[in-house]
Design a protein around this motif. Structure first.
Motif, mmCIF file in Angstrom:
data_model
loop_
_atom_site.group_PDB
_atom_site.id
_atom_site.type_symbol
_atom_site.label_atom_id
_atom_site.label_comp_id
_atom_site.label_asym_id
_atom_site.label_seq_id
_atom_site.Cartn_x
_atom_site.Cartn_y
_atom_site.Cartn_z
ATOM 1 N N MET A 58 -41.242 -3.726 29.429
ATOM 2 C CA MET A 58 -40.826 -4.388 30.669
ATOM 3 C C MET A 58 -41.216 -3.528 31.862
ATOM 4 O O MET A 58 -41.055 -2.314 31.835
ATOM 5 C CB MET A 58 -39.312 -4.607 30.671
ATOM 6 N N LEU A 66 -33.256 -7.684 35.682
ATOM 7 C CA LEU A 66 -32.297 -7.719 34.573
ATOM 8 C C LEU A 66 -31.004 -6.995 34.958
ATOM 9 O O LEU A 66 -29.895 -7.517 34.745
ATOM 10 C CB LEU A 66 -32.919 -7.075 33.324
ATOM 11 N N ARG A 69 -28.941 -9.058 37.262
ATOM 12 C CA ARG A 69 -28.285 -10.177 36.570
ATOM 13 C C ARG A 69 -27.037 -9.699 35.839
ATOM 14 O O ARG A 69 -25.989 -10.349 35.871
ATOM 15 C CB ARG A 69 -29.288 -10.802 35.592
ATOM 16 N N GLU A 73 -23.089 -10.633 36.341
ATOM 17 C CA GLU A 73 -22.224 -11.035 35.236
ATOM 18 C C GLU A 73 -20.974 -10.155 35.200
ATOM 19 O O GLU A 73 -19.860 -10.650 35.020
ATOM 20 C CB GLU A 73 -22.994 -10.912 33.917
ATOM 21 N N ARG A 74 -21.169 -8.874 35.419
ATOM 22 C CA ARG A 74 -20.033 -7.948 35.411
ATOM 23 C C ARG A 74 -19.051 -8.330 36.523
ATOM 24 O O ARG A 74 -17.840 -8.378 36.300
ATOM 25 C CB ARG A 74 -20.538 -6.516 35.624
ATOM 26 N N ARG A 77 -17.132 -11.412 35.589
ATOM 27 C CA ARG A 77 -16.109 -11.151 34.591
ATOM 28 C C ARG A 77 -14.928 -10.428 35.224
ATOM 29 O O ARG A 77 -13.776 -10.720 34.939
ATOM 30 C CB ARG A 77 -16.667 -10.286 33.452
ATOM 31 N N ARG B 25 -17.565 2.584 31.908
ATOM 32 C CA ARG B 25 -18.693 2.216 32.759
ATOM 33 C C ARG B 25 -19.979 2.845 32.255
ATOM 34 O O ARG B 25 -19.985 3.990 31.827
ATOM 35 C CB ARG B 25 -18.447 2.682 34.190
ATOM 36 N N GLY B 26 -21.053 2.065 32.308
ATOM 37 C CA GLY B 26 -22.345 2.601 31.942
ATOM 38 C C GLY B 26 -22.685 2.422 30.467
ATOM 39 O O GLY B 26 -23.841 2.549 30.091
ATOM 40 N N PHE B 28 -22.552 -0.313 28.619
ATOM 41 C CA PHE B 28 -23.394 -1.485 28.400
ATOM 42 C C PHE B 28 -24.799 -1.266 28.952
ATOM 43 O O PHE B 28 -25.787 -1.656 28.330
ATOM 44 C CB PHE B 28 -22.768 -2.727 29.036
ATOM 45 N N GLU B 29 -24.872 -0.592 30.096
ATOM 46 C CA GLU B 29 -26.185 -0.319 30.690
ATOM 47 C C GLU B 29 -27.034 0.534 29.740
ATOM 48 O O GLU B 29 -28.245 0.356 29.639
ATOM 49 C CB GLU B 29 -26.031 0.382 32.045
ATOM 50 N N VAL B 32 -28.409 -1.676 27.136
ATOM 51 C CA VAL B 32 -29.536 -2.445 27.681
ATOM 52 C C VAL B 32 -30.790 -1.583 27.727
ATOM 53 O O VAL B 32 -31.870 -2.000 27.279
ATOM 54 C CB VAL B 32 -29.206 -2.981 29.094
ATOM 55 N N ARG B 36 -33.777 -3.063 25.569
ATOM 56 C CA ARG B 36 -34.406 -4.136 26.337
ATOM 57 C C ARG B 36 -35.863 -4.381 25.927
ATOM 58 O O ARG B 36 -36.300 -5.533 25.858
ATOM 59 C CB ARG B 36 -34.300 -3.867 27.844
ATOM 60 N N VAL B 57 -34.732 -12.513 27.888
ATOM 61 C CA VAL B 57 -34.126 -11.178 27.904
ATOM 62 C C VAL B 57 -32.831 -11.198 28.716
ATOM 63 O O VAL B 57 -31.797 -10.668 28.291
ATOM 64 C CB VAL B 57 -35.100 -10.131 28.485
ATOM 65 N N GLN B 58 -32.882 -11.835 29.873
ATOM 66 C CA GLN B 58 -31.674 -11.914 30.709
ATOM 67 C C GLN B 58 -30.569 -12.678 29.988
ATOM 68 O O GLN B 58 -29.416 -12.241 29.967
ATOM 69 C CB GLN B 58 -31.991 -12.596 32.037
ATOM 70 N N ASP B 59 -30.947 -13.807 29.399
ATOM 71 C CA ASP B 59 -29.935 -14.612 28.694
ATOM 72 C C ASP B 59 -29.317 -13.829 27.539
ATOM 73 O O ASP B 59 -28.107 -13.897 27.304
ATOM 74 C CB ASP B 59 -30.565 -15.908 28.167
ATOM 75 N N PHE B 61 -28.981 -10.556 27.165
ATOM 76 C CA PHE B 61 -28.058 -9.481 27.531
ATOM 77 C C PHE B 61 -26.807 -10.007 28.227
ATOM 78 O O PHE B 61 -25.737 -9.409 28.108
ATOM 79 C CB PHE B 61 -28.781 -8.408 28.350
ATOM 80 N N VAL B 62 -26.921 -11.116 28.918
ATOM 81 C CA VAL B 62 -25.702 -11.723 29.482
ATOM 82 C C VAL B 62 -24.815 -12.211 28.338
ATOM 83 O O VAL B 62 -23.598 -11.979 28.325
ATOM 84 C CB VAL B 62 -26.052 -12.874 30.455
ATOM 85 N N TYR B 65 -23.258 -9.264 26.754
ATOM 86 C CA TYR B 65 -22.171 -8.735 27.591
ATOM 87 C C TYR B 65 -20.889 -9.530 27.354
ATOM 88 O O TYR B 65 -19.802 -8.975 27.273
ATOM 89 C CB TYR B 65 -22.581 -8.792 29.058
ATOM 90 N N ARG B 66 -21.049 -10.846 27.253
ATOM 91 C CA ARG B 66 -19.872 -11.691 27.071
ATOM 92 C C ARG B 66 -19.284 -11.569 25.675
ATOM 93 O O ARG B 66 -18.076 -11.635 25.494
ATOM 94 C CB ARG B 66 -20.244 -13.157 27.317
#
Lengths: 256, 203
Positions: A58, A66, A69, A73-74, A77, B25-26, B28-29, B32, B36, B57-59, B61-62, B65-66
């Motif tokens: 990427m 990304l 996005r 989302e965060r 939520r 924090r961080g 999840f990042e 990714v 990714r 890719v966006q879908d 990771f969203v 996340y959920r």
């Protein structure tokens, strides 16, 4: 010539996954079967071709998109989580009692109030953290928004009667509490707010304290309270934004 | 928060998931950042178009996340992300397959042109031909080739990602390779099995 092996054995053979006896059978068969040898060579050539595709990496722009996005989302939520309310830090016990008392006064089920009191979704706010509430019926002016900010800054709810003492809307759909908002449904309002908040938060070192879907001089408005900077907050801020385009209608800052 | 300064980059995937669920924090990042390109590669090779792949890719990771809080630890994170990526890509590929099916003549032409000496331009042509050939086979075949032959998942992992039996994986991999071999000119069509795909009508 011996019988053809099952065709897919040729691929399994190339992958080195064929069991010993099948492998021996295939290797005995190959010298006498041009068709199998040809297929085998074709599979190997195809695999070489496929590997020529190489890695997919990427680029920076796509990574930034990304990340943005995920930040949205965060924020979305966090927004929906905050609808439940939170308490934290040294004030947790005190505020829990307060929230439960208010809930009882307002005949909110105690179970719900306990859940609310147990939530810590703030990511670590300071001792002065206020409980979360969407007082969606509030109609702010410059004065009352500023007063609410002062209340946040000095932790004195009485500085702005009504502004912070209304956790009643907690758990109540936004639409039910505020039927005249220009956004058609709760989810949409919350998402829009999250988008505005994400834009704002991407630019600065802001720690969200409270989001409200409210009014500003009669018009629908998002009212966002922050501390700044995140790690050692010295200031509180209020941003009043127009839902349609996140235009800032009013801003004020107060020293904590 | 206690974990805030923990060296997230050093943690295992499972630890990162746990930290994320705890609200660190961080975390999840970091997940990714780590995954990714893998998700992108799967999506790109199955979708065939960069814009589509980036959407996927966006879908992915969203969705991750959920759903990560309900993620079963016994499933490897990579397997789970692959599954999300494959499913989202296949959905997209199936929706679009009728609209922009690649020209089959073009596949054969590029494959022929790339048969010469190996220089970079020809390698690029070759890669383009492979990408086109991939798009010409069914999405189910494409998925196994991408997962096994490009992403280096083993048969069992492919089976887990796709939720199909091992035997199905083996036979799909073989059939997919044979299809590709014909499209790329490595295999003449067998007697009585004339794949119309690479053969021009007057042949």
């Amino acid at each position: 010539m011996s019988d053809h092996p099952e065709l897919e054995q040729l691929s399994t053979y190339v992958d080195g996954e064929l069991d010993v006896s099948s492998r021996a059978g295939l290797e005995a068969h190959l010298p006498s079967c041009e068709e199998c040898r040809r297929t085998l060579a074709a599979i190997r050539a195809t695999l070489a071709d496929v590997s020529s595709l190489g890695d997919a990496i990427m680029d920076d722009q796509s990574i930034a998109t990304l990340d943005a996005r995920i930040a949205r989302e965060r924020a979305a939520r966090r927004m929906s989580a905050k609808r439940l309310g939170w308490v934290s830090g040294a004030a947790a016990a005190l505020v829990a009692v307060l929230v439960i008392s208010l809930a009882v006064l307002r005949q909110t089920p105690v179970d719900e109030a306990k859940t609310v009191a147990g939530q810590d979704l703030s990511g670590g706010a300071g001792a002065g953290a206020l409980h979360q509430a969407e007082s969606v019926s509030t109609d702010y002016t410059e004065e009352s928004a500023s007063a609410a900010l002062q209340a946040l800054a000095f932790g004195a709810a009485e500085a702005a009667p009504g502004a912070f003492s209304a956790p009643a809307a907690r758990g109540v759909p936004v639409q039910a509490a505020s039927p005249n908002l220009d956004t058609a449904d709760t989810r949409l309002s919350a998402e829009k707010l999250a988008g505005c908040a994400a834009d704002l938060e991407s630019k600065g070192d802001l720690e969200p304290v409270r989001y409200e879907i409210a009014r500003f001089k009669g018009q629908p408005a998002f009212v966002l309270f922050y501390r700044r900077p995140k790690d050692r907050p010295t200031h509180a801020e209020v941003w009043v934004m127009r839902p349609s385009d996140c235009f800032t209608l009013y801003f004020a800052s107060a020293r904590l | 928060m206690n974990h805030e300064h923990a060296p997230l980059a050093d943690l295992s995937d499972g630890e990162l998931v746990r930290r994320h669920v705890e609200g660190v924090r961080g975390a999840f990042e970091e997940i990714v950042t780590r995954h990714r390109n893998r998700v992108y590669a799967v999506s790109l090779r199955i979708c065939g178009r960069q814009e589509d792949a980036l959407d996927v890719v966006q879908d992915v990771f969203v969705a991750a996340y959920r759903k990560l809080s309900s993620f079963r630890q016994e499933a490897l994170l990579t397997t789970w992300l692959h599954r999300l990526a494959v499913n989202a890509s296949l959905d997209l590929a199936r929706r679009k397959s009728r609209r922009d099916h690649p020209s089959l003549e073009t596949i054969a032409d590029v494959a022929d042109a790339a048969a010469g000496p190996e220089d970079l331009a020809i390698r690029a042509d070759r890669a383009a031909a492979v990408q086109r050939a991939l798009r010409a086979i069914t999405p189910e075949y494409r998925a196994v080739v991408v997962l096994h032959d490009l992403q280096d998942l083993d048969y069992a992992q492919v089976a887990e990602v796709l939720g199909v039996p091992l035997g199905t994986v083996k036979s799909r991999i073989h059939r997919a390779r044979i299809e590709l071999a014909k499209l790329l000119g490595h295999l003449e069509p067998a007697e009585g099995e004339r794949p119309s795909k690479v053969v021009t009508p007057d042949e």
